[in-house]
Design a protein around this motif. Sequence first.
Motif, short mmCIF file in Angstrom:
data_model
loop_
_atom_site.label_atom_id
_atom_site.label_comp_id
_atom_site.label_asym_id
_atom_site.label_seq_id
_atom_site.Cartn_x
_atom_site.Cartn_y
_atom_site.Cartn_z
N UNK A 122 65.35 -7.35 -15.22
CA UNK A 122 64.38 -6.48 -15.87
C UNK A 122 63.53 -7.27 -16.87
N UNK A 123 64.18 -8.17 -17.61
CA UNK A 123 63.43 -8.98 -18.56
C UNK A 123 62.48 -9.95 -17.86
N UNK A 124 62.84 -10.38 -16.65
CA UNK A 124 61.92 -11.20 -15.87
C UNK A 124 60.77 -10.37 -15.31
N UNK A 125 61.07 -9.10 -14.98
CA UNK A 125 60.04 -8.23 -14.40
C UNK A 125 59.05 -7.72 -15.45
N UNK A 126 59.53 -7.50 -16.68
CA UNK A 126 58.69 -6.86 -17.69
C UNK A 126 58.52 -7.69 -18.95
N UNK A 127 59.24 -8.80 -19.06
CA UNK A 127 59.17 -9.59 -20.28
C UNK A 127 57.88 -10.39 -20.39
N UNK A 128 57.51 -10.67 -21.64
CA UNK A 128 56.36 -11.53 -21.93
C UNK A 128 56.88 -12.70 -22.78
N UNK A 129 56.79 -13.94 -22.28
CA UNK A 129 57.26 -15.09 -23.06
C UNK A 129 56.37 -15.32 -24.28
N UNK A 130 57.00 -15.63 -25.40
CA UNK A 130 56.27 -15.82 -26.65
C UNK A 130 56.33 -17.25 -27.19
N UNK A 131 57.34 -18.03 -26.76
CA UNK A 131 57.52 -19.39 -27.29
C UNK A 131 57.72 -20.39 -26.17
N UNK A 132 57.57 -21.68 -26.52
CA UNK A 132 57.68 -22.77 -25.56
C UNK A 132 59.13 -23.07 -25.17
N UNK A 133 59.89 -23.52 -26.17
CA UNK A 133 61.17 -24.17 -25.90
C UNK A 133 62.25 -23.17 -25.51
N UNK A 134 63.02 -23.52 -24.48
CA UNK A 134 64.14 -22.68 -24.09
C UNK A 134 65.29 -22.83 -25.08
N UNK A 135 66.03 -21.73 -25.33
CA UNK A 135 65.76 -20.37 -24.87
C UNK A 135 64.50 -19.82 -25.56
N UNK A 136 63.61 -19.28 -24.76
CA UNK A 136 62.34 -18.81 -25.32
C UNK A 136 62.44 -17.35 -25.74
N UNK A 137 61.66 -17.00 -26.75
CA UNK A 137 61.58 -15.61 -27.17
C UNK A 137 60.84 -14.80 -26.11
N UNK A 138 61.34 -13.60 -25.86
CA UNK A 138 60.76 -12.72 -24.86
C UNK A 138 60.52 -11.35 -25.48
N UNK A 139 59.33 -10.82 -25.31
CA UNK A 139 59.05 -9.44 -25.67
C UNK A 139 59.38 -8.55 -24.48
N UNK A 140 60.20 -7.54 -24.69
CA UNK A 140 60.47 -6.55 -23.65
C UNK A 140 59.26 -5.63 -23.59
N UNK A 141 58.43 -5.82 -22.58
CA UNK A 141 57.15 -5.10 -22.50
C UNK A 141 57.16 -4.02 -21.43
N UNK A 142 58.35 -3.51 -21.07
CA UNK A 142 58.41 -2.42 -20.10
C UNK A 142 57.76 -1.18 -20.70
N UNK A 143 56.79 -0.58 -20.02
CA UNK A 143 55.99 0.48 -20.64
C UNK A 143 56.77 1.70 -21.10
N UNK A 144 57.82 2.10 -20.38
CA UNK A 144 58.50 3.35 -20.71
C UNK A 144 59.71 3.17 -21.62
N UNK A 145 59.90 2.00 -22.21
CA UNK A 145 61.01 1.77 -23.13
C UNK A 145 60.72 2.38 -24.50
N UNK A 146 61.75 2.88 -25.17
CA UNK A 146 61.56 3.44 -26.50
C UNK A 146 61.36 2.34 -27.54
N UNK A 147 62.01 1.20 -27.32
CA UNK A 147 61.86 0.06 -28.22
C UNK A 147 61.50 -1.17 -27.40
N UNK A 148 60.50 -1.89 -27.85
CA UNK A 148 60.09 -3.13 -27.18
C UNK A 148 60.70 -4.30 -27.92
#
Length: 222
Positions: A122-148
Amino acid sequence: MAQVIRNVHNHNIIDLLEIYHIFIDELEESGKFDLKFDKIDSVKPQDIADFVKEYDVFVPKDVWTFWEEGLMSVSFVGEKNKFAAGTDFLPFKYVVRDTAMLREMAENYDDEEDKEEMELRRLHLYGIPLTFEEPCLILDAQPDRKENGIYRILYDGSPLKNVIAPDFTTFWEHWLAAGCFIKGNFDAYWQIVHEYVTLQIPHKDNLWLKYWDQQYRTNYAH
């Protein structure tokens, strides 16, 4: 020294960017750190809108504003590489590039009965990467989530599944209160940087440090 800001959880991202730049200015003036700067250009609103439409994601106002503002990115390391600190955020063109890569990687998950695997997918399907180096920060950008929420992932699929903060602004508050710590020995870092950190959250309540303890079995949130 800048005045200590003790009230947290009520900033917007513009406030936090200002606090961040004051912090970096003071580190540079101290002469104690070898800072490396890299400007991240601001993004046009239409480019963000096109990105949102192409990937069918929800970009919260704070992340949208962050991209529109741009950032003077900085990084530095301690003696003998005991720690690393600073910003590792992606310029927007690389956000777009790495989001496409995440979507391709989502096709590698096929065990729908494994809940942990499906959460990573799900994080691969809806996530948006925010940083370069792994482990990278990911925004959970799934539209119907209560918290991103904000997560970290490794691109090889290793299970770094714990949410760090419920939203981007909260992450910034707690990350700034940890002196923009990235990795290594936080205790060693804190000894030399704490006097420049103006946004204060007790370590025991700091979500970034608590995440670090959960993930790496450290004891920084004490």
